[in-house]
Structures are given as structure tokens and as C-alpha cells.
Design a protein around this motif. Sequence first.
Motif, mmCIF file in Angstrom:
data_model
loop_
_atom_site.group_PDB
_atom_site.id
_atom_site.type_symbol
_atom_site.label_atom_id
_atom_site.label_comp_id
_atom_site.label_asym_id
_atom_site.label_seq_id
_atom_site.Cartn_x
_atom_site.Cartn_y
_atom_site.Cartn_z
ATOM 1 N N GLU A 1 -19.147 -73.786 38.097
ATOM 2 C CA GLU A 1 -18.298 -72.846 38.356
ATOM 3 C C GLU A 1 -17.132 -72.362 37.663
ATOM 4 O O GLU A 1 -16.722 -71.315 37.093
ATOM 5 N N ARG A 2 -16.477 -73.578 37.119
ATOM 6 C CA ARG A 2 -15.267 -73.375 36.288
ATOM 7 C C ARG A 2 -15.629 -72.681 34.696
ATOM 8 O O ARG A 2 -14.575 -72.395 34.310
ATOM 9 N N ARG A 3 -16.668 -72.792 34.367
ATOM 10 C CA ARG A 3 -17.183 -72.237 33.165
ATOM 11 C C ARG A 3 -18.192 -71.169 33.114
ATOM 12 O O ARG A 3 -18.599 -70.635 32.122
ATOM 13 N N SER A 4 -18.423 -70.601 34.385
ATOM 14 C CA SER A 4 -19.062 -69.404 34.781
ATOM 15 C C SER A 4 -20.580 -69.409 33.965
ATOM 16 O O SER A 4 -21.118 -68.541 33.377
ATOM 17 N N PHE A 5 -21.323 -70.574 34.248
ATOM 18 C CA PHE A 5 -22.697 -70.324 33.973
ATOM 19 C C PHE A 5 -23.556 -71.247 34.841
ATOM 20 O O PHE A 5 -22.936 -72.512 35.449
ATOM 21 N N VAL A 6 -24.846 -71.225 34.805
ATOM 22 C CA VAL A 6 -25.850 -71.717 35.535
ATOM 23 C C VAL A 6 -26.800 -72.206 34.619
ATOM 24 O O VAL A 6 -27.397 -71.515 33.936
ATOM 25 N N HIS A 7 -27.299 -73.434 34.812
ATOM 26 C CA HIS A 7 -28.390 -74.365 34.012
ATOM 27 C C HIS A 7 -29.468 -73.940 34.908
ATOM 28 O O HIS A 7 -29.598 -74.495 36.173
ATOM 29 N N LEU A 8 -30.643 -73.700 34.240
ATOM 30 C CA LEU A 8 -31.946 -73.633 35.231
ATOM 31 C C LEU A 8 -33.050 -74.106 34.202
ATOM 32 O O LEU A 8 -33.075 -73.822 33.035
ATOM 33 N N ASP A 9 -33.782 -74.837 34.670
ATOM 34 C CA ASP A 9 -34.945 -75.569 33.745
ATOM 35 C C ASP A 9 -36.296 -75.975 34.731
ATOM 36 O O ASP A 9 -36.267 -76.025 35.971
ATOM 37 N N SER A 10 -37.276 -76.113 34.114
ATOM 38 C CA SER A 10 -38.617 -76.299 34.643
ATOM 39 C C SER A 10 -39.077 -77.912 34.602
ATOM 40 O O SER A 10 -40.348 -78.014 34.908
ATOM 41 N N GLY A 11 -38.013 -78.625 34.416
ATOM 42 C CA GLY A 11 -38.410 -79.906 34.801
ATOM 43 C C GLY A 11 -38.349 -80.387 36.298
ATOM 44 O O GLY A 11 -38.494 -79.719 37.078
ATOM 45 N N PRO A 12 -38.062 -81.854 36.349
ATOM 46 C CA PRO A 12 -37.962 -82.357 37.635
ATOM 47 C C PRO A 12 -37.208 -81.529 38.775
ATOM 48 O O PRO A 12 -35.777 -81.048 38.209
ATOM 49 N N VAL A 13 -37.309 -81.397 39.953
ATOM 50 C CA VAL A 13 -36.501 -80.886 41.002
ATOM 51 C C VAL A 13 -35.069 -81.859 41.025
ATOM 52 O O VAL A 13 -35.345 -82.981 41.382
ATOM 53 N N ARG A 14 -33.966 -81.194 40.750
ATOM 54 C CA ARG A 14 -32.782 -82.155 40.790
ATOM 55 C C ARG A 14 -31.485 -80.916 40.879
ATOM 56 O O ARG A 14 -31.876 -79.775 40.486
ATOM 57 N N ARG A 15 -30.380 -81.318 41.227
ATOM 58 C CA ARG A 15 -29.059 -80.578 41.217
ATOM 59 C C ARG A 15 -27.821 -81.273 40.801
ATOM 60 O O ARG A 15 -27.797 -82.576 41.149
ATOM 61 N N TRP A 16 -27.079 -80.594 40.418
ATOM 62 C CA TRP A 16 -25.710 -80.913 39.877
ATOM 63 C C TRP A 16 -24.703 -79.895 39.724
ATOM 64 O O TRP A 16 -25.254 -78.753 39.623
ATOM 65 N N GLY A 17 -23.454 -80.228 39.517
ATOM 66 C CA GLY A 17 -22.587 -79.133 39.341
ATOM 67 C C GLY A 17 -21.275 -79.441 39.911
ATOM 68 O O GLY A 17 -21.023 -80.350 40.667
ATOM 69 N N ASP A 18 -20.299 -78.387 39.781
ATOM 70 C CA ASP A 18 -18.845 -78.563 40.472
ATOM 71 C C ASP A 18 -18.873 -77.271 41.436
ATOM 72 O O ASP A 18 -17.738 -76.754 41.361
ATOM 73 N N VAL A 19 -19.822 -76.674 41.850
ATOM 74 C CA VAL A 19 -19.591 -75.386 42.632
ATOM 75 C C VAL A 19 -19.019 -75.678 44.112
ATOM 76 O O VAL A 19 -19.210 -76.920 44.634
ATOM 77 N N THR A 20 -18.104 -75.174 44.476
ATOM 78 C CA THR A 20 -17.425 -75.282 45.813
ATOM 79 C C THR A 20 -18.478 -75.009 46.959
ATOM 80 O O THR A 20 -19.507 -74.523 46.821
ATOM 81 N N PRO A 21 -18.197 -75.774 48.166
ATOM 82 C CA PRO A 21 -19.178 -75.562 49.352
ATOM 83 C C PRO A 21 -19.567 -74.067 49.642
ATOM 84 O O PRO A 21 -18.661 -73.222 49.565
ATOM 85 N N GLY A 22 -20.726 -73.918 50.094
ATOM 86 C CA GLY A 22 -21.076 -72.627 50.461
ATOM 87 C C GLY A 22 -22.599 -72.641 51.452
ATOM 88 O O GLY A 22 -22.777 -73.907 51.765
ATOM 89 N N PRO A 23 -23.050 -71.558 51.570
ATOM 90 C CA PRO A 23 -24.384 -71.643 52.395
ATOM 91 C C PRO A 23 -25.375 -72.622 52.025
ATOM 92 O O PRO A 23 -26.601 -72.888 52.713
ATOM 93 N N ALA A 24 -25.398 -72.914 50.683
ATOM 94 C CA ALA A 24 -26.549 -73.914 50.252
ATOM 95 C C ALA A 24 -26.359 -75.261 50.823
ATOM 96 O O ALA A 24 -27.071 -76.198 50.489
ATOM 97 N N GLY A 25 -25.022 -75.710 51.163
ATOM 98 C CA GLY A 25 -24.802 -77.071 51.889
ATOM 99 C C GLY A 25 -23.494 -77.516 51.045
ATOM 100 O O GLY A 25 -22.691 -76.548 50.582
ATOM 101 N N PRO A 26 -23.243 -78.742 51.024
ATOM 102 C CA PRO A 26 -21.859 -79.233 50.642
ATOM 103 C C PRO A 26 -21.624 -79.206 49.221
ATOM 104 O O PRO A 26 -23.066 -78.869 48.421
#
Length: 213
Positions: free
Chosen positions: A166-191
Motif C-alpha cells: 500500500e505504501r509503495r502503490s503496487f501489488v505483486h501477482l504470481d502463478s506460484g503457490p497460493v500465499r499472501r503478504w503485505g502491508d495493506v490496512t484492514p478491509g473487506p478481504a479480512g484483517p
Amino acid sequence: MNRRILLLSLTTSAVAATSIATAHAAPDRRDGRRAASPTSRRLQLRHAATGARFSGPYHNGTAVDPVAMAELSIILADTHTGAVRPFDPRAIDILWEVAHQARLDRDELVVLSGYRTPETNAAVDGAGDSQHLRAGALDVYVPSSQLVGVRDAALALQRGGVGVYERRSFVHLDSGPVRRWGDVTPGPAGPAMAQPDDRIARLRQAWAPFRWR
């Protein structure tokens, strides 16, 4: 022979083989007695480092277009060396699906990073096992006003890796294993997601000196 034409020819052959395998592996989705009508998938895409653009269909609804994928592979080449590797169609599909669900499919998507050679990946302090190394990852610039929508669309897919910066204004997307990380604030997708050891922190600053000449 012109270098670009040679690369396009070689990449088309490699992508064609991948496309055939992907098409054969795809499930036959049917609605009742009739197969669903295929829908062309289109992208408008620009690489921030080189200015190279793609605009048009890359998939006819049944299989990827090898020529379009070859062109995308060139546009998403390593920006330091110009090295080209056939880009994973699954990563392009994830990008298309996220843009479609976030209602950005008519916008030009700005890619900050696509394929990286090991040398470039090390120079920008990328992870040692980065999906960028196999041409299966995209870092996409997202304005702050659209970031939550893109995040939610990406996480809802449950496909590949999703990193939200969020602070760097980009999203990483890849076709590897399902996983998630980052610094986005809470929202509809969960904590809020916990931020891991952030070796990608200097990427945006590091990309600037790398230009394919």
C-alpha cells in the motif's frame, strides 16, 4: 535478422508449446448440454521502465494466442539486460482476471517488474526464490484509490501469490503457490496481513537505473 524478430520467433515457438499444454489441461466447462461461449481476453499494458506497450487480445477464450504471448514476453523482459523468457500464461490470466473483477480491464495497466534474470533480481534485492525468476510474476502499479479493490479481487481468486504494498502503490501477482503478504490496512478481504521480511522494499528505487537500451 532483426533481433526483435528473432526473439519474437523463438519466443513464439516456446510459448506455443506451453499454450498447447495449458489448453489440454484446462477443464471442459459446460453449461447444461452446451459448452459455454468463449470470450476473448484483452489487456492494455505498459512497462514503466521501458515504455513498451501491449494492447489487444492475448486469449481467444479457449487458448492463449502464441503470437500475443510472445509479444508480452518481450515487453515483460528483464529491463537490465533485455533477456527474454516465455512468460507464464497463468500469470497473465491472473492479471487479467484481477483487472476484470476490479473493473480495470479497460484501463492501461502499468507493470513495474516482470521477468528478472538472477543478476537483476539480486541487484534489486529480490527474494532468492522469486517467481519473477521464472517469468511467472508481475508487480503492478495501483493508485491508492483502487488498491483495496485490486487487493480484494486478487485474494478472492485464491490463485498464486498476492503481495500488497500500500505504501509503495503496487501489488505483486504470481502463478506460484497460493500465499499472501503485505502491508495493506484492514478491509473487506479480512484483517491486515502481517508484513514479512521485506526484501522488496528497495525495488521501486532500484528499478530506476535499469533501462533496456
